[in-house]
Design a protein around this motif. Structure first.
Motif, PDB file in Angstrom:
ATOM      1  N   ASN A 161      41.532  21.620  11.468  1.00  0.00           N
ATOM      2  CA  ASN A 161      41.665  20.223  10.868  1.00  0.00           C
ATOM      3  C   ASN A 161      40.646  20.154   9.755  1.00  0.00           C
ATOM      4  N   LYS A 162      39.716  20.172   9.754  1.00  0.00           N
ATOM      5  CA  LYS A 162      38.427  20.568   8.928  1.00  0.00           C
ATOM      6  C   LYS A 162      38.858  21.683   7.485  1.00  0.00           C
ATOM      7  N   MET A 163      39.293  22.573   8.108  1.00  0.00           N
ATOM      8  CA  MET A 163      39.243  23.757   7.257  1.00  0.00           C
ATOM      9  C   MET A 163      41.049  24.094   6.591  1.00  0.00           C
ATOM     10  N   LYS A 164      41.846  22.637   7.759  1.00  0.00           N
ATOM     11  CA  LYS A 164      42.848  22.550   6.507  1.00  0.00           C
ATOM     12  C   LYS A 164      42.962  21.885   5.564  1.00  0.00           C
ATOM     13  N   THR A 165      42.020  20.796   5.588  1.00  0.00           N
ATOM     14  CA  THR A 165      41.288  19.927   4.874  1.00  0.00           C
ATOM     15  C   THR A 165      40.864  20.468   3.190  1.00  0.00           C
ATOM     16  N   CYS A 166      39.421  21.578   3.802  1.00  0.00           N
ATOM     17  CA  CYS A 166      39.204  21.841   3.369  1.00  0.00           C
ATOM     18  C   CYS A 166      39.838  23.174   1.755  1.00  0.00           C
ATOM     19  N   ASN A 167      40.973  23.780   2.638  1.00  0.00           N
ATOM     20  CA  ASN A 167      41.492  24.707   2.293  1.00  0.00           C
ATOM     21  C   ASN A 167      42.322  24.362   0.966  1.00  0.00           C
ATOM     22  N   ALA A 168      43.074  22.829   1.106  1.00  0.00           N
ATOM     23  CA  ALA A 168      43.990  22.289   0.582  1.00  0.00           C
ATOM     24  C   ALA A 168      43.567  21.694  -0.557  1.00  0.00           C
ATOM     25  N   GLU A 169      41.658  21.225  -0.640  1.00  0.00           N
ATOM     26  CA  GLU A 169      41.682  20.954  -1.098  1.00  0.00           C
ATOM     27  C   GLU A 169      40.837  21.956  -2.546  1.00  0.00           C
ATOM     28  N   ALA A 170      40.588  22.880  -1.982  1.00  0.00           N
ATOM     29  CA  ALA A 170      40.129  24.294  -2.765  1.00  0.00           C
ATOM     30  C   ALA A 170      41.130  24.711  -3.229  1.00  0.00           C
ATOM     31  N   ALA A 171      42.414  23.985  -3.587  1.00  0.00           N
ATOM     32  CA  ALA A 171      44.160  25.027  -4.531  1.00  0.00           C
ATOM     33  C   ALA A 171      43.615  25.268  -5.286  1.00  0.00           C
ATOM     34  N   GLY A 172      43.561  26.546  -6.430  1.00  0.00           N
ATOM     35  CA  GLY A 172      43.353  26.817  -7.400  1.00  0.00           C
ATOM     36  C   GLY A 172      42.235  26.856  -7.660  1.00  0.00           C
ATOM     37  N   LYS A 173      40.869  27.278  -6.819  1.00  0.00           N
ATOM     38  CA  LYS A 173      40.076  27.713  -6.571  1.00  0.00           C
ATOM     39  C   LYS A 173      39.715  28.978  -6.864  1.00  0.00           C
ATOM     40  N   LYS A 174      38.960  29.512  -7.359  1.00  0.00           N
ATOM     41  CA  LYS A 174      38.620  31.191  -6.868  1.00  0.00           C
ATOM     42  C   LYS A 174      37.890  31.841  -7.118  1.00  0.00           C
ATOM     43  N   GLY A 175      37.966  33.235  -5.565  1.00  0.00           N
ATOM     44  CA  GLY A 175      36.005  33.708  -6.015  1.00  0.00           C
ATOM     45  C   GLY A 175      35.211  32.856  -5.487  1.00  0.00           C
ATOM     46  N   ASP A 176      33.977  33.121  -6.344  1.00  0.00           N
ATOM     47  CA  ASP A 176      32.895  32.676  -6.170  1.00  0.00           C
ATOM     48  C   ASP A 176      32.921  30.993  -5.635  1.00  0.00           C
ATOM     49  N   GLU A 177      33.801  30.629  -6.766  1.00  0.00           N
ATOM     50  CA  GLU A 177      33.823  29.184  -7.305  1.00  0.00           C
ATOM     51  C   GLU A 177      33.939  27.956  -6.012  1.00  0.00           C
ATOM     52  N   ARG A 178      35.154  29.532  -4.938  1.00  0.00           N
ATOM     53  CA  ARG A 178      36.405  29.031  -3.888  1.00  0.00           C
ATOM     54  C   ARG A 178      35.162  28.921  -2.715  1.00  0.00           C
ATOM     55  N   LYS A 179      34.167  29.996  -2.857  1.00  0.00           N
ATOM     56  CA  LYS A 179      33.531  30.362  -1.454  1.00  0.00           C
ATOM     57  C   LYS A 179      32.452  28.973  -1.738  1.00  0.00           C
ATOM     58  N   ALA A 180      32.005  29.432  -2.893  1.00  0.00           N
ATOM     59  CA  ALA A 180      30.908  27.703  -2.887  1.00  0.00           C
ATOM     60  C   ALA A 180      31.314  25.917  -2.194  1.00  0.00           C
ATOM     61  N   PHE A 181      32.609  26.118  -2.922  1.00  0.00           N
ATOM     62  CA  PHE A 181      33.346  24.955  -2.541  1.00  0.00           C
ATOM     63  C   PHE A 181      33.482  24.708  -1.259  1.00  0.00           C
ATOM     64  N   MET A 182      34.297  25.522  -0.548  1.00  0.00           N
ATOM     65  CA  MET A 182      34.686  26.051   1.160  1.00  0.00           C
ATOM     66  C   MET A 182      33.209  25.974   1.448  1.00  0.00           C
ATOM     67  N   SER A 183      32.444  26.217   1.721  1.00  0.00           N
ATOM     68  CA  SER A 183      30.422  26.341   2.222  1.00  0.00           C
ATOM     69  C   SER A 183      30.689  24.571   2.620  1.00  0.00           C
ATOM     70  N   GLU A 184      30.490  24.431   0.995  1.00  0.00           N
ATOM     71  CA  GLU A 184      30.242  23.058   1.260  1.00  0.00           C
ATOM     72  C   GLU A 184      30.731  21.840   2.237  1.00  0.00           C
ATOM     73  N   CYS A 185      31.775  22.293   1.592  1.00  0.00           N
ATOM     74  CA  CYS A 185      33.022  20.937   1.962  1.00  0.00           C
ATOM     75  C   CYS A 185      33.451  21.015   3.879  1.00  0.00           C
ATOM     76  N   LEU A 186      32.769  22.431   4.074  1.00  0.00           N
ATOM     77  CA  LEU A 186      32.774  22.767   6.119  1.00  0.00           C
ATOM     78  C   LEU A 186      31.493  22.114   6.544  1.00  0.00           C
ATOM     79  N   LYS A 187      30.004  22.382   5.690  1.00  0.00           N
ATOM     80  CA  LYS A 187      28.809  21.613   6.141  1.00  0.00           C
ATOM     81  C   LYS A 187      29.692  20.089   6.503  1.00  0.00           C
ATOM     82  N   LYS A 188      30.614  19.127   5.482  1.00  0.00           N
ATOM     83  CA  LYS A 188      29.905  18.027   6.021  1.00  0.00           C
ATOM     84  C   LYS A 188      30.566  17.630   6.792  1.00  0.00           C
TER      85      LYS A 188
END
Length: 112
Positions: A85-112
């Motif tokens: 569920n967390k992965m789905k939420t983070c993926n939805a929030e990461a829409a529009g981000k690409k590359g390193d920006e997306r990786k950094a966001f997903m990493s931070e989002c999944l740690k919460k």
């Protein structure tokens, strides 16, 4: 004189009691029999033991009620469902981000 004889008799009783109690064959045999039994479980950990070890590593730095709550959540059976569920939420929030920006966001989002 009576006092000296009493001490000597008591000392003799204690020493003779230790001599009868000492049996070098039994402790060695017990240790040899216990060694293979003790090493077998250490080699093969159950899934629950693996889960406990992982949760303990993740809980470093937490203390008291915070650690207790974390361990309860970590060891719960539906943790994988929560992670999905967390992965789905983070993926939805990461829409529009690409590359390193997306990786950094997903990493931070999944740690919460």
């Amino acid at each position: 004189m009576r006092h000296t004889l009493s001490i000597a008799a008591l000392g003799f009783a204690l020493v003779s009691g230790m001599a009868f109690a000492a049996d070098p064959v039994k402790p060695a045999a017990a240790a040899a029999a216990a060694a293979p039994a003790a090493s077998a479980p250490a080699a093969e950990k159950t899934p629950q033991q693996n889960k406990m070890a992982t949760c303990n590593k993740e809980a470093e730095g937490k203390k008291g009620d915070e650690r207790k709550a974390f361990m309860k959540d970590c060891l719960s059976a539906n943790k994988q469902e929560k992670q999905q569920n967390k992965m789905k939420t983070c993926n939805a929030e990461a829409a529009g981000k690409k590359g390193d920006e997306r990786k950094a966001f997903m990493s931070e989002c999944l740690k919460k």
